[in-house]
Design an enzyme around this catalytic site. Sequence first.
Site, PDB file in Angstrom:
ATOM      1  N   HIS A 166      -6.032   7.117  -8.212  1.00  0.00           N
ATOM      2  CA  HIS A 166      -5.248   5.886  -8.219  1.00  0.00           C
ATOM      3  C   HIS A 166      -3.797   6.185  -8.571  1.00  0.00           C
ATOM      4  O   HIS A 166      -2.869   5.668  -7.925  1.00  0.00           O
ATOM      5  CB  HIS A 166      -5.866   4.914  -9.239  1.00  0.00           C
ATOM      6  CG  HIS A 166      -5.089   3.654  -9.446  1.00  0.00           C
ATOM      7  ND1 HIS A 166      -5.464   2.446  -8.904  1.00  0.00           N
ATOM      8  CD2 HIS A 166      -3.957   3.408 -10.159  1.00  0.00           C
ATOM      9  CE1 HIS A 166      -4.598   1.514  -9.273  1.00  0.00           C
ATOM     10  NE2 HIS A 166      -3.675   2.069 -10.032  1.00  0.00           N
ATOM     11  N   GLU A 167      -3.582   7.019  -9.584  1.00  0.00           N
ATOM     12  CA  GLU A 167      -2.223   7.349  -9.995  1.00  0.00           C
ATOM     13  C   GLU A 167      -1.505   8.193  -8.942  1.00  0.00           C
ATOM     14  O   GLU A 167      -0.301   8.040  -8.730  1.00  0.00           O
ATOM     15  CB  GLU A 167      -2.233   8.078 -11.344  1.00  0.00           C
ATOM     16  CG  GLU A 167      -2.775   7.243 -12.494  1.00  0.00           C
ATOM     17  CD  GLU A 167      -2.121   5.882 -12.589  1.00  0.00           C
ATOM     18  OE1 GLU A 167      -0.886   5.790 -12.384  1.00  0.00           O
ATOM     19  OE2 GLU A 167      -2.825   4.891 -12.856  1.00  0.00           O
ATOM     20  N   HIS A 170       0.202   6.118  -6.412  1.00  0.00           N
ATOM     21  CA  HIS A 170       1.543   5.664  -6.794  1.00  0.00           C
ATOM     22  C   HIS A 170       2.584   6.760  -6.550  1.00  0.00           C
ATOM     23  O   HIS A 170       3.726   6.467  -6.190  1.00  0.00           O
ATOM     24  CB  HIS A 170       1.553   5.266  -8.270  1.00  0.00           C
ATOM     25  CG  HIS A 170       0.784   4.018  -8.569  1.00  0.00           C
ATOM     26  ND1 HIS A 170       0.939   2.851  -7.844  1.00  0.00           N
ATOM     27  CD2 HIS A 170      -0.156   3.739  -9.515  1.00  0.00           C
ATOM     28  CE1 HIS A 170       0.145   1.913  -8.340  1.00  0.00           C
ATOM     29  NE2 HIS A 170      -0.534   2.431  -9.339  1.00  0.00           N
TER      30      HIS A 170
END
Length: 671
Positions: A166-167, A170
């Site tokens: 998920h990170e 980004h």
Amino acid sequence: MNFFERQRQVRRISVRLVVLFALAVAGTVAVVDLAVWFVIGVGSPAETVVTALVVASVLTVALIGLSSLFKSISLRRGGGARVAESLGGTAVPPDTRDPDLRRLRNVVEEIAIASGTPVPALYVLEKERGINAFAAGWSPADAAVAVTRGSLDRLNRDELQGVIAHEFSHVVNGDMRLNIKLMGLLFGLLVLFVVGRVLTLVRGGNRNPTPLIGLALIIAGAIGMGVGRIIQAAVSRQREYLADATAVQYTRQTAGLVGALKKIAGLKESSAVRNPRADEVGHMLFGSAKGLKGQMLATHPPLIDRIRVLEPNTRPEELEQLRRQWATRPPSGAAEDRAMGLADGSTRVSGQSGSGTPGRGHVPGGAQAPGSRAPGEPRTPAGAGLGAAADPAAVVAAIGGVEPDALDRAGRLLDRIPEHLRVSAHETEGSVSLVLALVLSAHPDVRAAQLAAVGRHFGEAAADEVRRAGQALTGLPPELRLPLAELAFPALQRRTPEQQDAIMATLHDMIAADGRLDVVEYCLSRLLHEQLHEARHHRPSWAGQRYSVAAARTATATLLAVLADAGHDDSGHDDARPAARAFAAGLGRLPGDWRGVAYAPPAAGVVALEHTWGALDGMPAHAKQQLIEAVVTVIGHDGRMTVSELELLRTICAMLHCPLPPVAQAPGRVA
């Protein structure tokens, strides 16, 4: 939505943010002007009123603008590491033996290799017991990923992998830069509020207007901050859904991410971050900094909504049951790892897996693969090595994402790198010797000149270390060279700027020792130089200007000509020779009229690319997509891509800031 569409979306959001912020500033200025007009009085001369309003407007805009600019610059200069350290983050030691930290590093490196992004700096928020994480930085080269101690304690490997993926979304999608812009803009409005509070404390008589102006600034700042928070929350919620979807694309399973979200919902600590500065970075976190407490301006969608997107049948009653179950016996990530068949929590036992993730086998790192060249052996021709399918559409689709088996492939690739080499890559000193040893020549005289160059820059002891590192690299398959170098880049970034300059100068002298520059050497030196430069200066080594497709026409032709010359046998003497045909095929993938452009390989060879990066990287996203399709067409015109061509392809994509995962390879003949 592919990578290039996501880039266009981020750019549209950035433009929209500027417009909305300008409106918020305009409203703030209007409130200040109203207060100034009230203080001056209706009976004042028109010239006096107009002058006062102009001065108030200019000062307000200047205060907001300069404060926002100062904050943005300070965040850019510090990179992701500064943000992590401001929240109490502790850097993960390169030689750590802590099983939780080793598992974290292993997961991060797998996803970095699989997604084609640089390995970020790693931090742990040791005092935070909630489950949370964030990625910060201005670009992938200066990114840092931080996780809380609660994440390490409570999440199993698959769940941790889902959170890290998920990170990384980004990082890849440009959200980090967007987040820094948001932090800078909001800081400008916050300063207005703070200045207002200071002015309200000023005393100087009954007719002193300063406290009233201060009150106006407080009101204006509060209104502006409120509007800013609404904008920030709306953007953040939208990007969180996209990051969840991309994380599933990376890991190819939903159980890990869903499991992490359910643990946030079911544990008392939730995703809470207690640090006083948590609100400042709340929009950057994996979960809400306030945990399960209600928020009017929530930066994250409700947990149940995020879970239901991935697991539609989940009911709120299930989360309540987990809260009761874990109230007395909270889960242990390490225990769950052992139950899933993980050896030490960092690597999988061969043939076993958990949560639907395939297990990985182990391939001895020292085995000589077909077509490999160990340091010290003669270079193979451009057409030798391992082949790969040459599908432009598939390569473009893989950019910024992960193919179905890419994460598992990245894990197997890392498994093939011997443990002692991975340890050296993480060490501040060992990483230098390792990277320099990757360009050691087979020829005794050239190797002696290269080691002498090391001695001039770092001393004879360092030259001996490079010599030993070269021996340790013997037998390393060629497709593992760049991944090993990528593992070493974070350690090199920890060196001082002077030391980094010395490393690059030494590498340059070593490459120049034999009087020529091959593709492998160029890729290594170019990637190292760019990552170190962007990590230090937070911008590309070129100007970073925008270019139209027409303005980049010459650079485009040069790039395709270099690729055609480097990857095809030019032994023919007519216009249909292989390199010329490959060049023409590449141009055929590009829009516009290219009929007047003839194939002419640059005399400087691969060095000619140094004059192209600024224009090519400055092109719009859709043009980059078409260019990469043309690049793959040229490289794969003969039906396969060699290891050196694959390295060049990944280097090109890195220079264009289009992260490309390792392309699947298939055995090919050795020339």
